[in-house]
Design a protein around this motif. Structure first.
Motif, mmCIF file in Angstrom:
data_model
loop_
_atom_site.group_PDB
_atom_site.id
_atom_site.type_symbol
_atom_site.label_atom_id
_atom_site.label_comp_id
_atom_site.label_asym_id
_atom_site.label_seq_id
_atom_site.Cartn_x
_atom_site.Cartn_y
_atom_site.Cartn_z
ATOM 1 N N ARG A 14 0.826 -1.212 0.000
ATOM 2 C CA ARG A 14 0.000 0.000 0.000
ATOM 3 C C ARG A 14 0.861 1.263 0.000
ATOM 4 O O ARG A 14 0.554 2.219 -0.721
ATOM 5 N N GLU A 15 1.900 1.285 0.802
ATOM 6 C CA GLU A 15 2.794 2.441 0.797
ATOM 7 C C GLU A 15 3.456 2.605 -0.575
ATOM 8 O O GLU A 15 3.586 3.725 -1.091
ATOM 9 N N GLU A 64 0.978 4.068 -3.067
ATOM 10 C CA GLU A 64 0.814 5.519 -2.921
ATOM 11 C C GLU A 64 1.972 6.269 -3.550
ATOM 12 O O GLU A 64 1.775 7.315 -4.189
ATOM 13 N N ALA A 114 -6.653 -2.756 -5.089
ATOM 14 C CA ALA A 114 -6.122 -1.466 -4.643
ATOM 15 C C ALA A 114 -5.596 -0.664 -5.827
ATOM 16 O O ALA A 114 -5.838 0.553 -5.923
ATOM 17 N N LYS A 118 -7.117 2.851 -7.527
ATOM 18 C CA LYS A 118 -6.277 4.044 -7.629
ATOM 19 C C LYS A 118 -6.116 4.518 -9.075
ATOM 20 O O LYS A 118 -6.216 5.722 -9.359
#
Length: 222
Positions: free
Chosen positions: A95-96, A99, A175, A179
């Motif tokens: 997830r990091e 981003e 995810a 995004k």
């Protein structure tokens, strides 16, 4: 479809990455594609291995800005399965990394390969034997007395291990689709590289903006 200006291959590990990098990306025209350019690749890889590290993320940001200016109109292609997270820790950190990728390359198209879970676990086990102390597959999978258990640490008796029931393959896809939009996330199965290779090639041609696949070598590795 117009050729994408940025293409990011995020893995997973053990899903045909060597084939994709050596047989496909290596054959791209360097006048049209900038594949894993330095120092961007090393900075991004370093940030992916240490998700959340501000200094490493800032180095990747600086390298991305310089690379965009340097490559001109060429398509930027990054291929690094580390972006999907730590393969031995249920892909922790993805997830990091997502981003950071979205911040640096919001226009990117994503290439994502998955694999049938049992086969992936067996392949990960074989890799662990090359990189660390030998152990049984039961210990690697934390499988004792007929059931799977959460792992107690990254290393057990000096060897890597996994939690077999907490793999995040679908979660990672969702995810990235949330995004970037599902139309920009290309999902492939490693098994189809052999069983339905022409369909895989057709989709790779689409995302890479090619008219045909590069000439594939007879062998990718020894």
């Amino acid at each position: 479809m117009n050729k994408a200006s940025v293409i990011i291959h995020i893995g997973l590990h053990k899903t045909g990455t060597r084939f994709f990098q050596r047989a496909v990306l290596r054959g791209l025209d360097p006048q049209k594609y900038a594949v894993n350019p330095e120092p961007l690749y090393s900075c991004l890889h370093d940030a992916a291995r240490y998700p959340g590290d501000a200094a490493r993320a800032n180095a990747a940001r600086a390298a991305a800005g310089k690379t965009r200016a340097a490559i001109g109109g060429r398509t930027l292609v990054i291929s690094d399965p580390a972006l999907s997270g730590d393969m031995y820790s249920s892909h922790a950190g993805y997830r990091e990394n997502l981003e950071l990728v979205a911040e640096l390359f919001p226009e990117a198209h994503i290439i994502y390969f998955v694999r049938q879970h049992a086969d992936w676990l067996q392949s990960a086990y074989r890799q662990s034997l090359k990189k660390g102390a030998g152990q049984s597959i039961e210990r690697f999978l934390n499988f004792y007395d007929g059931q799977f258990y959460p792992r107690i640490g990254r290393l057990v008796l000096g060897a890597r291990n996994v939690e077999a029931l907490t793999l995040s393959f679908v979660e990672i896809y969702r995810a990235y689709a949330d995004k970037f939009g599902p139309e920009r996330v290309y999902l492939f199965r490693q098994e189809d590289l052999r069983r339905r290779s022409q369909e895989v090639y057709s989709r790779l041609i689409e995302v890479l903006g090619l008219t045909a696949m590069p000439s594939l070598p007879r062998r990718v590795s020894g």
